[in-house]
Structure formats: C-alpha cells, structure tokens
Design a protein around this motif. Structure first.
Motif, short mmCIF file in Angstrom:
data_model
loop_
_atom_site.label_atom_id
_atom_site.label_comp_id
_atom_site.label_asym_id
_atom_site.label_seq_id
_atom_site.Cartn_x
_atom_site.Cartn_y
_atom_site.Cartn_z
N ASP A 27 73.35 -8.58 44.67
CA ASP A 27 71.94 -8.75 45.03
C ASP A 27 71.65 -8.20 46.42
N ASN A 76 80.56 -14.50 26.11
CA ASN A 76 79.81 -13.91 27.22
C ASN A 76 80.02 -12.39 27.24
N ASP A 111 55.14 -12.03 24.85
CA ASP A 111 56.13 -12.19 25.93
C ASP A 111 56.02 -13.57 26.56
N VAL A 165 58.98 -16.49 26.38
CA VAL A 165 59.58 -17.04 27.59
C VAL A 165 59.34 -18.55 27.67
N THR A 220 60.89 -18.86 35.47
CA THR A 220 61.29 -17.73 36.31
C THR A 220 62.68 -17.23 35.91
N ALA A 221 63.60 -18.18 35.68
CA ALA A 221 64.96 -17.80 35.30
C ALA A 221 64.98 -17.09 33.95
N MET A 222 64.11 -17.51 33.03
CA MET A 222 64.08 -16.92 31.69
C MET A 222 63.34 -15.58 31.67
N ASP A 223 62.43 -15.39 32.61
CA ASP A 223 61.64 -14.15 32.67
C ASP A 223 62.44 -13.07 33.40
N VAL A 224 63.53 -12.64 32.77
CA VAL A 224 64.45 -11.69 33.40
C VAL A 224 63.74 -10.39 33.74
N ALA A 225 62.86 -9.95 32.88
CA ALA A 225 62.16 -8.67 33.09
C ALA A 225 61.05 -8.77 34.14
N GLY A 226 60.73 -9.99 34.58
CA GLY A 226 59.70 -10.16 35.60
C GLY A 226 58.31 -9.79 35.15
#
Length: 663
Positions: free
Chosen positions: A278, A348, A455, A459, A474-480
């Motif tokens: 990051d 994984n 979308d 989410v 927020t964590a689930m909305d990977v694509a933002g």
C-alpha cells in the motif's frame, strides 16, 4: 489392502498412541503424504497406553518391535485408537504396516483428539490445548529441540564428523529424554481426551471425519510441467528485475528495505516507515517522485508478486504419482467447523478472469516468455491466474466442479424467515437485482447487470447481513464504486428491506445472553439452541452439531455496554485470548456453520452415490469423474432437501473442465 474386521468379544478398550519419526522431507512444507514417501522415512519411537494403564514405549530405531497385543489392537474393531492429529499416526503407521504386514488401518476405528479439541472450541495444537485446559500433563518444552536433533537431517560439520543425521548412539542421554518426551505426549493426549469426554462428536461428524481422511488421501493430480515452468519463468523474470534494479540504483541488494529507503531519500523522496504494498502504491500515486525513483518502485511492485509461492508449495508437496494430498484440515476453523486450507491453501487461490487460459497454459508449458508477454502483457499476473489450472483431472477423467449458489444468503433468510428473499431463491434467484429493487423501490426489470443499482444491491447484500455498517460496505466495495456519502443511506435501506434479518441479530444476542447468565437453554427459530453449561456457551445447530464458546461470561465491553466474552484464537495475532462477541458476529458463525453442514451433507451423499470428491473449496466441490455427463446429477445431489433444514431452498450450479478454474 485393509484387514478384515476381527471377530472379537471383549469390551471396547482405548489405545492412545504417539509416534516420533524421521524423514529428510520437510514435514511442515510438504505434508505427511509426501513425508512418508521419502525413502529415508522411518518410525523411531512408538509410545502407547491402553485405557488408564502406564504409558509404554517401543524403541523401533534401536531394534524394538511392536508387542503382539499392540499389533492385534491396531486392527481390532473393539479397540478405539486415539491420537492428537490422528491423520499423522494413521498415515505413518500405514506405511510401516504395509511394509511389515501388507495391511492398512481402518479410520473408522480411530478418533482424533485434535478434532475433539476443535469441537470444544479449543486450540488445534497439543501444547496449546493442554495449556488452555490447565492440565497437569503438559507437553515437554524440550520437544522441539529434540525433534530438530533426531527427526530432521543435520548440517554436516567438522565437529559432528560430517554426518547428515543424528542417530540415537550419537547422544544416548538425549535419546532417553526423547523417549520420555514421546511417552509424555501420550499422557497429554490422553488427559485432553479424558477432560473432554463430555464433548460429543456426533456419529455424523465421525463419519464425516472418516470421509475427510479418504478425500485428503485421495488428493488431486497436478500438472507438474506447468508448475515447474511457472517457477522457472518467475525466477527468470525476478533475476531480470533485480539486475535492472541493481543497475538503476547501484545497490548491492535493492531488495533490502533499509538500503532502498536510503537510496530513495537520496533521490529526494520522503519515505514512510514501511515499504509495504500500500505504501509503494501511495508513493507512485503522489506525482512527486523522480523518474528513477518511480522506475525503482515499479520494479519493487513486480518483485513483490507472490503468485509463484503456491507453485513452490505444489512442487514441495506433490507425491511420486503426481498427486498432491492433505490440502484440507477437518474442523480447521473451530468457530464454525469449516475446513481450513493447508500446504497450497486452496481456500485462498487467486481468481482467474482471462478468457484464454488454455493458450496461457500452453505458452507456460512451452516456456515461451516472449509470446506470453505479447499475448498477456504482465507475466506474473497471468502466472497468478493460472495457479488454479495446475490442478487437473487424471488421464481418462474430467473434473466436475459444482458449488452452492449464494448459500449464506439463503441460510440467513431461512433462519430469519425473510420471506421475500426466500421467494427470490425459490424462483428466479437474482438476489442482487432483487435486493436493489427492494432497497430502492424500483421494478426488478430496471436493475440490470453492470448498473449502479445492481452494484449497490450486491455490495449491500454481501456486507450487511451480519450487522455490518459503513466499514463493512467499504471493505466489500473493492472496486470503489460507491461514494462514501452514500454508504450510511445504503446500510439503512438494506436494513429497512430486511427487517426480519435485523430482528434475528437481536434474537440471537438475547438468547445467548440469557443462556450465559442463567445457565439455561434458549431455543429460537428452526431449532437453534443456546445452552449455558458450566463455563461454556454452546450453540446447537439444526443438524445437531454444536458450536462451543469456552469460558463464556458477561463483561462490560469497550463501548460501555454489557456483552458476551469468551476465549478463543484471536485471528489477527494468532494467539489465544479473550474475544467479545455480539448478535451480528454470532449470526455469522451460525450461518456459516449451517452452510458448512449443508456441504457436509452433500459430501456424504456424493460419496455414497459413488462420486470421488478430490477437493472442496468453501461451498464448492471438485470431483474427478470418468464422464462429463454426470454434472447434472452432482448438482441434483447437492440440492437435495436436508431433513433438518425443511424449507431451505438450495441450488447448485457447475461446469466440467480438464483443469480447475473459476468459471
């Protein structure tokens, strides 16, 4: 060959066992199946005890032989054999017994004490379980050093006469301590078993453990040409990148964080404390880097690709017949009873998205780096996508891959009696579109795939079911794709659309609190029971299986409100400690545990129908089959009504393939 059941008349006895072994193969990295295949493998010590009798030791390394009564007991259906991680003892003893008698052990005559510990919500290691239970019989601390000395190869040095292995005669005093250590493990395992004798392993769970032993010993074939060439290509690419980095920076080791930090500072870059993935991304996005610093950080990004690690794990664990075994651990997640991934970590795996996987596989197998770069651009990325495809069907077979559709969403709606959701699953099944329509009050026809509404519905559906709020969204909305200002409203819309699920969180929390406080039994919908018993909270699932929360009690949590606290493995630190819980988290445990029981029911049915499950990942099964025509039957079996889950709408979908992938 399996020895026939002996026709004995004496009453059931218990034989507790622990063994110490030697092999040049590295057990933690290659797994027990590859470990015992190594030509150097041997059993050094065999410690045992019948019932509560004194522990005995057989020094096999120095010419000892198993007593006849022990050999007889190993094949006697009226003697229950126990060990902590019985899979290790069974696999090692099968190698030893096949060579000396030609017979194999029956898993149905064994019980794994580690499973009993997991069912009780306790740690999965002998040492940790004994500590948590505060037993008098603790594991000896000297064990790790002794195992390094006698059970692993040693480095040849002038001081040890350039030998590569330590034998008993090289240090007889240590050897005697090693024998004591092996005996002590039997005492500790037996003490744990006795302490947990009231923790029930249901007949279904025992049958499932026995099936699990078949599945993990059956294994799945690997395309070793793909694996080895992927490793080779990755090594070649890394060497090129390091050469570029050395030339660019002049550093001896541009992979060194301290050296790279100093160089970047010399380039006028303000460097953060770490150079994590990051941090590097933030620096690259800052627009304040010199051309050389930007190029170096992009090289570092490429060097940090970890796709090849799973290929390396495959290469270490593959057996001589080209199959990899021991990929799953039964009851590895003791909060839900789900399986955990081991060795290659199949739970994984990177997702594959590229449509030309066949071409990519052939180019890797041809080791054609130039064409790979021309067709797919970033080679590490395509190597990552190809990891799944290293698992293949053996010659003459195909893989049937089938998984449950939205299993957790179905289970939570069934538990909560959220009828509109059940109606969706009993009809068209478009839960994301239906969720968006319900949340925003629009016709479902207007919610199309790829639309902003879908979308948001997707989410919210994935993030909010377990009392999740803005952080979960927020964590689930990977694509933002969802603006932050919209998120509080989305949480409210989802909760308004699913009032019965919201009520379920409260019902579960109140029932758990009452059970803990009053040491009583509280039953809610579909027969889920909360049982306060001594210092445990048990949750009995519709299947009859129980989840266990050790040392459950009421405390005031960090928010100043009364809450349930129990002891367990803290996932962030991987240490045993105190954990607070609440309605949403308990709901998540229960739903995932029920979903696991649905998969377990399907696994038993599939095996009984003659299908060879060789791997399963979350809610998906992978079957090696001679015909591709049986997929429909596999999906039918997985969706069969479950006696303890009346009204739960199950559906499975699947595909056939020669190599494993995400369809």
């Amino acid at each position: 060959m399996v020895l026939p059941l002996l026709n004995t008349t004496h009453k059931m006895r218990k034989l507790s066992i622990d063994i110490e072994t030697y092999s040049e193969a590295d057990l933690p990295n290659c797994g027990v199946y590859r470990y015992v295949e190594d030509p150097s493998f041997e059993i050094l010590l065999f410690a045992y005890a019948f019932d509560d009798e004194p522990v005995e030791i057989v020094d096999l390394a120095r010419g000892g032989v198993l007593p006849f009564k022990v050999k007889l007991a190993l094949f006697d259906s009226n003697v229950l054999k126990t060990a902590f991680n019985a899979n290790f003892e069974i696999t090692c003893l099968n190698k030893y017994l096949l060579e000396s008698t030609g017979f194999r052990l029956r898993e149905s005559q064994w019980e794994c004490t580690r499973v009993r510990s997991a069912v009780a919500g306790l740690p999965l290691s002998l040492e940790a379980a004994a500590k948590v239970l505060m037993l008098e019989e603790q594991k000896m601390r000297e064990g790790k050093a002794l195992i390094r000395y006698f059970s692993m190869p040693c480095k040849p040095t002038k001081a040890n006469g350039y030998r590569s292995r330590n034998l008993p005669e090289h240090d007889l005093a240590k050897w005697e301590i090693f024998k004591t250590y092996c005996k002590q493990d039997v005492s500790t395992e037996r003490a744990i078993s006795n302490k947990l004798q009231n923790i029930e392993i249901t007949p279904t769970e025992q049958a499932l453990w026995e099936l699990d032993q078949k599945i993990i010993s059956r294994g799945i074939e690997l395309d070793m040409e793909l694996v080895q060439n992927a490793i080779s290509l990755d090594t070649e690419i890394r060497e090129d990148l390091l050469w570029k980095a050395e030339k660019l920076t002049g550093l001896d080791n541009p992979n060194s964080v301290s050296q790279l930090k100093s160089w970047l500072e010399g380039e006028g870059t303000e460097v953060p404390k770490s150079l994590s993935k990051d941090s590097v991304s933030e620096l690259l996005g800052s627009g304040e880097l010199s051309k050389e610093a930007e190029e170096m950080l992009r090289i570092r990004q490429e060097l940090s690709k970890t796709s090849v690690k799973k290929y390396q794990a495959m290469a270490r664990a593959v057996c001589t017949d080209g199959r990899v075994r021991g990929l799953l651990q039964f009851y590895g997640a003791n909060r839900t009873g789900r399986w955990a991934g081991r060795l290659v970590q199949v739970q994984n795996l990177p997702r594959n998205k590229h449509p030309e996987l066949d071409l990519a596989r052939e180019l890797v197998k041809d080791k054609d780096r130039v064409m790979l770069e021309m067709c797919f651009g970033n080679v590490p990325n395509i190597l990552s996508e190809l990891i799944r495809t290293a698992f293949v069907a053996k010659e003459g077979c195909t893989l049937l891959v089938a998984d449950y559709s939205a299993i957790e969403a179905r289970v939570i709606a069934w538990l909560a009696d959220e009828q509109w959701v059940l109606d969706v699953f009993n009809s068209h099944g478009k839960i994301y579109e239906a969720t968006a329509a319900q949340m925003f009050g629009v016709p479902i026809e207007s919610v199309t795939k790829g639309s902003g509404l879908r979308d948001r519905g997707k989410v919210a559906q994935l993030a909010c079911g377990y009392q999740g709020g803005v952080a979960a969204l927020t964590a689930m909305d990977v694509a933002g794709k969802i603006p932050d200002e919209e998120k509080p409203g989305l949480v409210k819309n989802w909760r308004d659309a699913n009032p019965n699920i919201v009520k379920l969180w409260g019902k579960i929390e109140r029932a758990a609190v009452k059970a803990v406080k009053e040491k009583t039994v509280v039953t809610i919908a579909h027969g889920v029971k909360f049982i306060g018993q001594r210092n445990f909270l048990f949750v009995e699932l519709p299947s009859g299986r129980r989840l266990a929360y050790p040392k459950a009690r009421m405390v005031v949590n960090r928010f100043g409100r009364e809450a349930i606290q129990y002891e367990g493995l803290i996932q962030v630190t991987n240490k045993w400690g105190k954990i607070d819980t609440y309605g949403g988290k308990l709901t998540e445990n229960i739903v995932q545990a029920i979903a696991r029981d649905c998969l377990a029911f399907a696994l038993l049915n599939l095996e009984n129908a003659g299908y060879r499950v060789c791997m399963h990942i979350h809610d998906e099964v992978v079957i090696e089959n001679e015909s591709a025509d049986n997929l429909e039957d596999v999906c039918r079996i997985m969706a069969l009504p479950i006696p303890w889950a009346e009204g739960l709408p199950l559906r499975a979908d699947g595909f056939t393939t020669n190599f494993y992938k995400k369809d």
